[in-house]
Design a protein around this motif. Structure first.
Motif, short mmCIF file in Angstrom:
data_model
loop_
_atom_site.label_atom_id
_atom_site.label_comp_id
_atom_site.label_asym_id
_atom_site.label_seq_id
_atom_site.Cartn_x
_atom_site.Cartn_y
_atom_site.Cartn_z
N LYS A 7 2.27 -15.30 11.77
CA LYS A 7 1.21 -15.11 11.11
C LYS A 7 1.44 -15.92 9.99
O LYS A 7 2.40 -16.01 9.05
N TYR A 168 11.21 -10.53 0.80
CA TYR A 168 10.76 -9.02 0.20
C TYR A 168 11.95 -9.02 -1.00
O TYR A 168 13.11 -9.02 -0.37
N LYS A 171 11.66 -6.06 -6.56
CA LYS A 171 10.31 -6.03 -7.50
C LYS A 171 9.78 -7.43 -7.37
O LYS A 171 10.23 -8.09 -6.81
N ASP A 172 8.54 -7.17 -7.92
CA ASP A 172 7.95 -8.51 -7.53
C ASP A 172 8.37 -9.57 -8.45
O ASP A 172 8.41 -9.83 -9.47
N HIS A 200 -3.05 -12.11 -5.79
CA HIS A 200 -2.93 -13.00 -6.94
C HIS A 200 -3.64 -14.21 -6.74
O HIS A 200 -3.60 -14.99 -7.48
N ALA A 204 -6.59 -14.74 -1.11
CA ALA A 204 -5.56 -13.59 -0.58
C ALA A 204 -5.77 -12.39 -1.02
O ALA A 204 -6.45 -12.02 -1.79
N GLY A 206 -4.14 -8.07 -0.13
CA GLY A 206 -3.27 -7.62 0.62
C GLY A 206 -1.94 -7.53 -0.09
O GLY A 206 -1.31 -6.48 -0.38
N GLY A 207 -1.59 -8.63 -0.53
CA GLY A 207 -0.18 -8.84 -1.30
C GLY A 207 0.92 -8.28 -0.14
O GLY A 207 0.89 -8.52 0.84
N ILE A 208 1.93 -7.59 -1.01
CA ILE A 208 3.14 -7.30 -0.28
C ILE A 208 2.93 -6.07 0.70
O ILE A 208 3.65 -6.08 1.50
P1 ADP Z 1 0.02 -14.35 1.62
O1 ADP Z 1 -1.31 -14.78 0.95
O2 ADP Z 1 1.14 -15.42 1.79
O3 ADP Z 1 -0.22 -13.51 2.94
P2 ADP Z 1 0.06 -12.49 -0.48
O4 ADP Z 1 -0.05 -13.59 -1.72
O5 ADP Z 1 -1.03 -11.73 -0.43
O6 ADP Z 1 0.63 -13.52 0.52
O7 ADP Z 1 1.45 -11.54 -0.85
C1 ADP Z 1 2.60 -11.99 -1.37
C2 ADP Z 1 2.81 -11.98 -2.82
O8 ADP Z 1 3.11 -10.21 -3.00
C3 ADP Z 1 3.98 -12.46 -3.39
O9 ADP Z 1 3.32 -13.66 -3.91
C4 ADP Z 1 4.17 -11.49 -4.61
O10 ADP Z 1 3.75 -11.96 -6.01
C5 ADP Z 1 3.70 -10.39 -4.37
N1 ADP Z 1 4.70 -9.20 -4.55
C6 ADP Z 1 4.74 -8.13 -5.07
N2 ADP Z 1 5.86 -7.27 -4.93
C7 ADP Z 1 6.72 -7.86 -4.35
C8 ADP Z 1 7.97 -7.84 -3.77
N3 ADP Z 1 8.78 -6.69 -4.05
N4 ADP Z 1 8.68 -8.77 -2.86
C9 ADP Z 1 8.04 -10.01 -2.73
N5 ADP Z 1 6.66 -10.36 -3.29
C10 ADP Z 1 6.02 -9.18 -3.80
#
Ligand code: ADP
Length: 262
Positions: A7, A168, A171-172, A200, A204, A206-208
């Protein structure tokens, strides 16, 4: 033969509102290489909204506009993939699915039959959510959860999520410079699954958290997920082609740990 679902998120596939063609090419080259090593690959690709926006600048903050952009961008995205796969003499195909399709056994079976036939003939199925009739992943998820369903119901050995983050962390890492990568995760706590989503970017969602939900869905069923960078394919390449876990996070239940050390 090992079956892999890959994915790729919209952050990886786009750059300043356009499709990041060099990253798309690197991904296609990698999939072609996996195929040469007798792997079957199903690609779940985001990026239709961003691709649509390059053609018509609608308001991406509204769901109906995003649906329209996805409808414009999806064939454009597929055309790009098809021409890149063609360089390797590989055919690719489009599958538009929604979570509801997996609620019905009959529909799941139909989709699975089509996927089996495509894979049998060396075709790469490219899956996206059918955004015109289902908006869940468009609004929230960026295909993370859909890809977990695809991996499980199409009997893949592993789901690989290629993201803008290389794994992963505890923390972020974009907010905490001392964040540490978790290389192997055996289980996910309820609070990790519920925490606030932190997307962010404008494309995008959903994030993590949705990635953790995808991992949780698979781990509960004895499946596995690998989260790695889609900007630099070095870690995923080592992991899938050489069985070396350099970077990236492997999510694997305790029961299935032994299988992962091949
Ligand atoms: P994509 O667009 O690749 O699917 P996203 O930007 O939606 O990914 O999600 C990934 C983001 O989640 C990372 O860039 C990071 O800023 C955020 N994030 C928040 N907490 C964490 C964590 N514990 N570990 C990794 N990433 C995290």
């Amino acid at each position: 033969m090992r079956r892999i679902v890959i994915k790729v998120g919209s952050h990886v596939l786009t750059e300043e509102g356009s499709i990041a063609l060099d990253r798309m090419r690197a991904l296609v080259d990698f999939i072609a290489e996996l195929q040469k090593q007798d792997r079957q690959v199903i690609l779940v690709s985001s990026g239709a909204v961003a691709a649509g926006y390059t053609q018509l600048q609608l308001d991406r903050s509204r769901v109906a506009d995003k649906q329209a952009l996805a409808a414009i961008g999806q064939p454009y995205l597929l055309k790009l993939y098809q021409s890149k796969f063609a360089h390797h003499g590989v055919l690719s195909a489009q599958l538009l699915l929604s979570a509801d399709d997996f609620d019905s056994r009959r529909r799941t079976r139909h989709a699975r039959n089509a996927v089996e036939k495509l894979l049998e003939h060396g075709v790469v199925p490219i899956v996206n959510e059918n955004d015109v009739v289902a908006t869940e992943e468009l609004v929230f998820g960026d295909n993370d959860r859909l890809s977990a369903h695809v991996a499980w119901y199409f009997q893949a050995d592993i789901l690989v999520i290629l993201s803008d983050i290389d794994g992963y962390y505890d923390k972020d890492p974009h907010r905490h410079s001392d964040a540490k990568l978790r290389k192997i995760v055996h289980g996910i706590e309820a609070e990790e699954l519920d925490s606030e989503c932190t997307p962010h970017g404008r494309f995008a969602t959903g994030g993590i958290v949705t990635k953790l939900q995808a991992a949780d869905f698979l781990m509960r069923r004895g499946g596995r997920m690998f989260l790695a960078s889609g900007f630099d394919l070095g870690d995923v390449r080592s992991f899938l082609l050489h069985g070396e876990h350099r970077g990236g996070t492997l999510f694997v239940g305790e029961r299935t740990v032994g299988d992962s050390e091949e």
